[in-house]
Design a protein around this motif. Structure first.
Motif, short mmCIF file in Angstrom:
data_model
loop_
_atom_site.label_atom_id
_atom_site.label_comp_id
_atom_site.label_asym_id
_atom_site.label_seq_id
_atom_site.Cartn_x
_atom_site.Cartn_y
_atom_site.Cartn_z
N ASP A 1 0.82 -1.21 0.00
CA ASP A 1 0.00 0.00 0.00
C ASP A 1 0.86 1.27 0.00
O ASP A 1 0.77 2.11 -0.90
CB ASP A 1 -0.92 -0.05 1.23
CG ASP A 1 -1.91 1.08 1.27
OD1 ASP A 1 -1.47 2.24 1.34
OD2 ASP A 1 -3.13 0.81 1.24
N LYS A 2 1.71 1.38 1.01
CA LYS A 2 2.49 2.62 1.14
C LYS A 2 3.56 2.73 0.06
O LYS A 2 3.96 3.84 -0.30
CB LYS A 2 3.10 2.71 2.55
CG LYS A 2 2.03 2.95 3.62
CD LYS A 2 2.64 3.19 4.98
CE LYS A 2 1.60 3.14 6.08
NZ LYS A 2 0.51 4.12 5.90
N VAL B 1 3.18 1.74 -3.13
CA VAL B 1 2.48 2.23 -4.32
C VAL B 1 2.14 3.71 -4.17
O VAL B 1 2.34 4.51 -5.09
CB VAL B 1 1.21 1.39 -4.58
CG1 VAL B 1 0.40 1.97 -5.74
CG2 VAL B 1 1.58 -0.06 -4.87
N ARG B 2 1.67 4.09 -2.99
CA ARG B 2 1.34 5.50 -2.76
C ARG B 2 2.58 6.38 -2.89
O ARG B 2 2.53 7.48 -3.47
CB ARG B 2 0.74 5.68 -1.37
CG ARG B 2 -0.68 5.17 -1.25
CD ARG B 2 -1.22 5.39 0.17
NE ARG B 2 -2.34 4.52 0.43
CZ ARG B 2 -3.60 4.80 0.06
NH1 ARG B 2 -3.88 5.92 -0.54
NH2 ARG B 2 -4.57 3.93 0.30
#
Lengths: 759, 290, 160
Positions: free
Chosen positions: C142-143, C145-146
């Protein structure tokens, strides 16, 4: 609920982690990045058989090979007595441990270490392995937990006497445990509906990207230095000392940066071998596992075979639950049967519960801890069957959870009565979350599930040294597996009243700090954090004493506020506050260095609960499942560094999704592992997952100065049932066995079609 | 210990001589994405590794005057993927090539390697076969050309003789009203070996009737299959539901898979039919848009 | 057979080394040149922890032979920062906590940099597929990709 009003200056902020720059530039030294001069290389010969008597081992040709400096087998390790000693995340039996690190009478799984060689190059060591002649007598083997419990199953340990249960004759059951509350017969009598189901989960590997690695150097006077990637340098020291018969004081273990562990690096594999090879060769020895060795020989978590029976009233109130969890342990006792039983229905206030568990040995590598060991397995059963009750009764699956939610004062089936807990809050947030209310398309479904983990405390020691310029060094002994140094520095900064960037946290070796239990059980930010806070308070106490000395007042007349010593009241006198840096600067004149210290066996861990929501889309023609959306809501007590709290939640959920959909050990008919690599042991890749929305709930733990509960483990508990419940919602087919891989799901969908057509 | 020679010939003749004269096993290194794994796992123990990437012909991707392409055996997937011409003309071939491993693997993986590794599950092969590609082989007796489907003999085995290697491939000019596609089934979204792979290339007439088709299946038999019955099932149709059912059945009937860690016989067979339908729909859609 | 004498450009510097045929570029970087930023997670191209650029192409260094690298230009994680200045991706990964244990981080950063040099406005799906060969077991991606998307936005100069 999240307290947005800023009670703290540093706690709860998102600072850059102290070890960050090393890790984005490639400087950070992980296990296999370490080397010392004069180092030679060790390799391990492993059994190709799942179960075989080792009749003899001839190492003479290997020893004669040019470049080979030492060869060891089990004969080089003294035998150990069979007794349980507390260590790691469970109890340690050194008789088993010495047999696991090096097969003794029998090889008990494919990949079991049989001999090890150290040579001037890894290539020579590999060549030497091929020259070792092992005479095996291959025995029938057993891989499956249910098969292992049947009469006539191949027996791994003829001499093993099960604990907690009487069985006449040899058995693979190592241990039986049970927990009960109330009267389940009465509970089922009160029920309007009763459902009983069986479930099965596969053993899964922690899947850390960094293979196990060690460098060991033993000097001629018997002093050992060990550098390794571990979740517990003090455990490594204790295990090596016991296995090699060395005094603890002669072993110094320095933990490297650790490239993932998740519980799997709380045990030893290579460390005792490298140490013994070093002792024998007189040279430092480096050993690194290949990925294949990691899969064949290091610990997965158990697979399980469960039955659950549940009774409920029409209004959704659960009246009774009975469960049985048979967990495979691998080659030696140690399946987390107890925690599996204890966690299964802990989120619920159920008056009548009976749950038992079996720890069963099979011809697989011995299990190691993996995030909330045992809980995800039993929760898959419990959370699936609760979903079925909700569906049967026509009640929303979150509403039934709220109706039965454990609260402050609820007695858990495993014994304790909960203090302040945040389970119901997670359900409330889930019910109102826009994810839960969003529409679904064709072939899509939504599932929810909850989970519980105790969290643990345990031994932690910390030192806070105040430097002469007003900065501080925080020394702890808990390997930082996902940002804990940042959390410890934040709590130290908050307590000392100085800026975060003036605090430097380090993870020390076993000779430089007091004992610390492993990084595991979601304990570091809680327990080591508490030791750091207490050590900082100890430093503050000393700082106040120094101010009192300067002001010539009683120490009790000085208070610490916002990084300054101040008079406790105007009665004390009119003194200008003294800052930490000014006190530190004159420490030599006021009594010498200021060093805060704390060491304790931390109690008072706060249990954690989570509720997850998962949306999937199922391809009805291929059985492929796509996870479309995922929300994980968790009570963390207090998020010291919210980004790393979210990271733990997201990572745990992702591992759970892998466990649910595709991860499994595939054994061939000979009991050899057929997928010992990342190609066919399928952990989720970036394109397999959606964003994972981590929702932090903060119901503080009143027994921690900043309210910490612990974060790392509970997020892996709900996902398997959440995914299964979502698949059921999408297709009407309930999967009761993991993984729910495309071939298995398609077969189930086809079977349902056939059944429907027949009806 | 160290016995492997490493050679980097600059001409085809030099390479042939090295391969022919090699003591023991000679292995060709193009992208190395299979070779190095096998080397590391001690599955092979070659006497010489011949890196063919210094031979210009193996590195060129050329669109010829007749619209056909010559693709060097060692051209990497990422290089082809960046070419608008071939991606527009033969999207199925490029998709299949692109599915061999990760972005990192794409930086190296070649068609020559994927074919000569001779895995029944090689992703590029069904697409190459469907597109009618041929391989240009150099050897001690000079050059010869074989259709791609004639190269593999079984898992890990090719029909190349000692001293022979594939220099390049020919990809025909895209027919007007032609389209191709490749799909595979994997449990994840990336990084897996095909459980079933299916390639299709077909042409349509003005009315949307299929005028020609070639359909191939991977990972359902020892070598990639050309499923003639599947092509027959749709030629002359407008892909009506009955034709698609017949196609599905023909794909399933052609399968002769094994049970292994990646899939069962039943699963592979059923999915072969599903992918057959899906891939033909995509190819027809592409053909219709031309 | 004698070792191969190889000359290449590594992180902008002319570099020479000796290697055997079996040694991969990863072995050379780690064991011969003491650059341990590139990690070995699998040695089979399945994890991406050893990602480097060879002649501007993203590859797994465990799947390249050292002997192949004569005359090549290689860039590893150690060459990503410009003196004292971190690359924007490195800085963003720190700010957004896009790493936990950090073992996959060098490979992820090298791969992400290669993506942004090719496509400065990737979609979430494009980032996820580009990085599918970089396994991370800690973050759930998640982090990561962000952070990649947010770096891309910064580098494009988009308003936040």
């Amino acid at each position: 609920m999240s307290s947005e009003n800023r009670k703290y200056k540093w706690v709860g902020t998102r600072q850059i982690r102290p070890d960050g720059h090393d890790k984005v530039t490639g400087r950070a030294k992980f296990g296999s990045d370490f080397s010392v001069s004069g180092m030679i290389h060790g390799r391990v010969l492993r059994s190709p058989h799942a179960h075989a008597v080792i009749k003899s081992i001839d190492t003479s040709e290997a020893e004669a090979l040019n470049g080979v400096k030492a060869v060891i087998t089990s004969k080089d390790f003294k035998d150990q007595s069979s007794e349980l000693k507390a260590a790691g995340e469970g109890m340690i039996n050194y008789r088993d441990m010495t047999r696991n690190i090096m097969a003794r009478e029998k090889a008990l799984y494919d990949g079991h270490a049989v001999a090890a060689v150290a040579a001037t190059t890894a290539e020579i060591a590999d060549a030497a392995l091929e020259l070792i002649k092992v005479d095996y007598e291959v025995l029938p083997h057993v891989i499956d937990v249910d098969e292992a419990m049947k009469d006539g199953a191949p027996i791994l340990h003829e001499e093993m006497v099960p604990s907690g249960i009487e069985i006449g004759g040899p058995t693979n059951i190592a241990k039986f445990v049970e927990f009960s509350l109330g009267d389940t017969k009465k509970g089922f009598d009160e029920a309007d509906i009763i459902i009983e189901r069986s479930y099965k989960t596969e053993a899964v590997h922690q899947g850390y990207i960094e293979p196990h690695a060690v460098v060991a150097s033993v000097t001629e006077d018997g002093q050992a230095q060990i550098w390794c990637c571990t979740q517990g340098q003090f455990q490594v020291r204790a295990f090596v000392a016991q296995l090699l018969g060395m005094p603890t004081s002669s072993i110094r273990v320095t933990p490297s940066e650790i490239g993932g562990g998740f519980g799997g690096k709380t045990v030893v594999y290579l460390e005792p071998l490298a140490t013994l090879l070093s002792k024998k060769s007189g040279k430092p020895v480096k050993m690194t596992m290949t990925r294949e060795e990691v899969f064949r020989a290091s610990g997965p978590t158990s697979g399980g075979s469960m039955t659950y029976k549940i009774g409920a009233k029409k209004d959704g109130k659960i009246t009774a639950v009975e469960g049985s969890n048979k967990l495979l342990a691998g080659a030696f006792s140690g399946a987390p049967a107890g925690p599996a039983c204890m966690c299964a229905v802990a989120p619920y206030d159920i008056k009548n519960v009976y749950i038992n568990g079996y720890d069963v040995v099979v011809n697989r590598p011995k299990v190691a801890a993996y995030r909330a060991p045992g809980a995800p397995i039993s929760a898959f059963g419990a959370e699936s069957i609760i979903d079925e009750v909700a569906k049967e009764l026509g009640i929303d699956p979150l509403k039934i959870r709220k109706l039965n939610a454990a609260k402050k004062g609820t007695q858990a089936a495993y014994g304790p009565t909960f203090r302040e807990i945040g389970y119901e809050e997670t359900v409330d947030i889930a019910m109102g979350h826009d994810h839960y209310l969003a529409p679904l398309g064709p072939n899509q479904g939504r599932g929810v599930a909850s989970g519980f983990w105790f969290n643990i405390g345990g031994e932690s020691s910390a030192t806070v040294n105040i430097n002469e310029d007003g900065t501080a060094v925080v020394i702890s002994g808990s390997p930082d597996i996902g940002g804990s140094r940042a959390s410890l520095a934040l709590m130290a900064a908050e307590t000392l009243g100085i800026d975060y960037d003036k605090v430097r946290p380090i993870v020390a070796d076993t000779a430089s700090v007091g004992y610390n239990f492993v990084t595991g059980g979601s304990r570091v930010t809680f327990a080591t954090g508490l030791a750091v806070v207490e050590a900082a308070k100890d430093a503050v106490r000393q700082l106040c004493e120094r101010a009192a000395k300067i002001w010539e007042v009683d120490a009790e007349a000085v208070i610490w506020d916002d990084g300054h010593a101040k008079p406790a009241s105007s009665n004390v006198g009119d003194f200008e506050p003294l800052s930490l840096s000014s006190l530190a600067g004159q420490a030599n004149k006021t009594g010498g260095p200021i060093c805060g210290h704390n060491a304790q066996n931390v109690q008072g861990a706060g249990p954690a609960f989570a509720t997850h929501i998962c949306d999937v889309e199922v391809d009805p023609e291929t059985g492929n499942v796509t996870v479309l959306r995922y929300t994980a809501i968790q009570d963390v007590g207090r998020a010291i560094h919210p980004s790393y709290v979210e990271g733990q939640i997201q990572g745990g959920a992702a591992q759970g999704i892998g466990w649910a959909l595709n991860e499994e050990y595939i054994y061939n008919s000979k009991g050899q592992l057929d997928n010992p690599g990342f190609l066919d042991y399928r952990i989720p890749v970036a394109s397999d997952l959606p964003m994972i929305d981590a929702v932090i709930v903060e119901v503080p733990n009143d027994r921690h100065p900043y309210g910490v509960r612990g974060v790392g483990e509970v997020p892996i508990v709900p996902p398997m049932a959440a995914v299964a419940n979502a698949i059921e919602n999408a297709t009407g087919v309930r999967m009761s066995a993991l993984p729910m891989s495309p071939p298995r799901l398609l077969a189930a969908l086809d079977q349902a079609d056939v059944k429907e057509a027949a009806e | 210990m160290e016995s492997i020679q490493f050679r980097k010939p600059e001409t085809v003749d030099e390479a042939v001589k090295l391969l022919q004269g090699a003591d023991g096993d000679a292995r060709i290194l193009a992208g190395g994405t299979d070779l190095l794994v096998q080397l590391r796992a001690h599955m092979i123990d070659p006497g010489v590794i011949v890196d063919i990437k210094s031979i210009a012909e193996t590195r060129e991707l050329t669109k010829n005057d007749d619209g056909s392409y010559t693709i060097g055996a060692a051209v990497a997937g990422a290089e082809a993927h960046e070419r608008d011409d071939i991606t527009a003309d033969w999207p199925g071939v490029i998709e299949a090539w692109d599915l061999i491993g990760s972005t990192q693997i794409q930086g190296r993986a070649s068609l020559g390697g994927n074919l000569c590794n001779a895995s029944p599950a090689g992703d590029s092969v069904p697409a190459m076969v469907a597109a009618g590609m041929t391989a240009n082989i150099a050897g001690p007796d000079g050059r010869r050309t074989l259709p791609v489907e004639k190269i593999t003999a079984g898992p890990g085995k090719t029909n190349l003789k000692k001293g022979e290697f594939i220099v390049s491939f020919n990809l025909p000019a895209k027919p007007s009203n032609g389209g191709d596609a490749y799909l595979r089934l994997i449990p994840r979204t990336e990084m897996d070996i095909a459980v079933v792979g299916c390639g299709a290339a077909l042409t349509l007439d003005e009315s949307g009737t299929v005028t020609s088709a070639k359909i191939s299946l991977g990972a359902v038999a020892a070598t990639v299959l050309v499923v003639e019955d599947a092509a027959k099932a749709i030629i002359g149709t407008k892909l009506e539901p009955e034709a698609m059912s017949a196609l599905d059945a023909a794909c399933q009937a052609a399968c002769n898979p094994i049970d292994d860690k990646r899939g069962t016989v039943e699963y592979r067979t059923k999915v072969a039919g599903v992918l057959g339908r899906r891939v033909v729909s995509i190819a027809a859609n592409r053909a219709g848009k031309n | 057979m004698a070792k191969h004498h190889i000359s290449m450009t590594l992180n902008g510097e002319p570099t020479e080394f000796l290697c055997s045929t079996r040694q991969t570029l990863l072995d050379v970087l780690r064991d011969e040149l003491n650059l341990t930023g590139s990690k070995e997670g699998c040695a089979s191209g399945d994890c991406g922890a050893c990602s480097v650029m060879v002649d501007d192409r993203l590859v797994c260094s465990c799947l390249v032979l050292g002997a192949e690298c004569d005359g090549k230009t290689v860039e590893s994680i150690e060459g990503m920062a410009d003196g004292e200045n971190l690359h924007p991706l490195q800085q963003k990964f720190l700010e957004e906590a896009a790493l936990q244990c950090g073992i996959c981080t060098p490979g992820v950063l090298v791969a992400a940099k290669a993506l942004l040099e090719k496509n400065n406005n990737p979609t979430e799906t494009e980032v996820r597929y580009w990085l599918a060969g970089n396994l991370c077991r800690c973050t759930g991606y998640d982090k990561i990709v962000r952070a990649v998307m947010s770096t891309a936005a910064d580098m494009r100069g988009d308003a936040k």
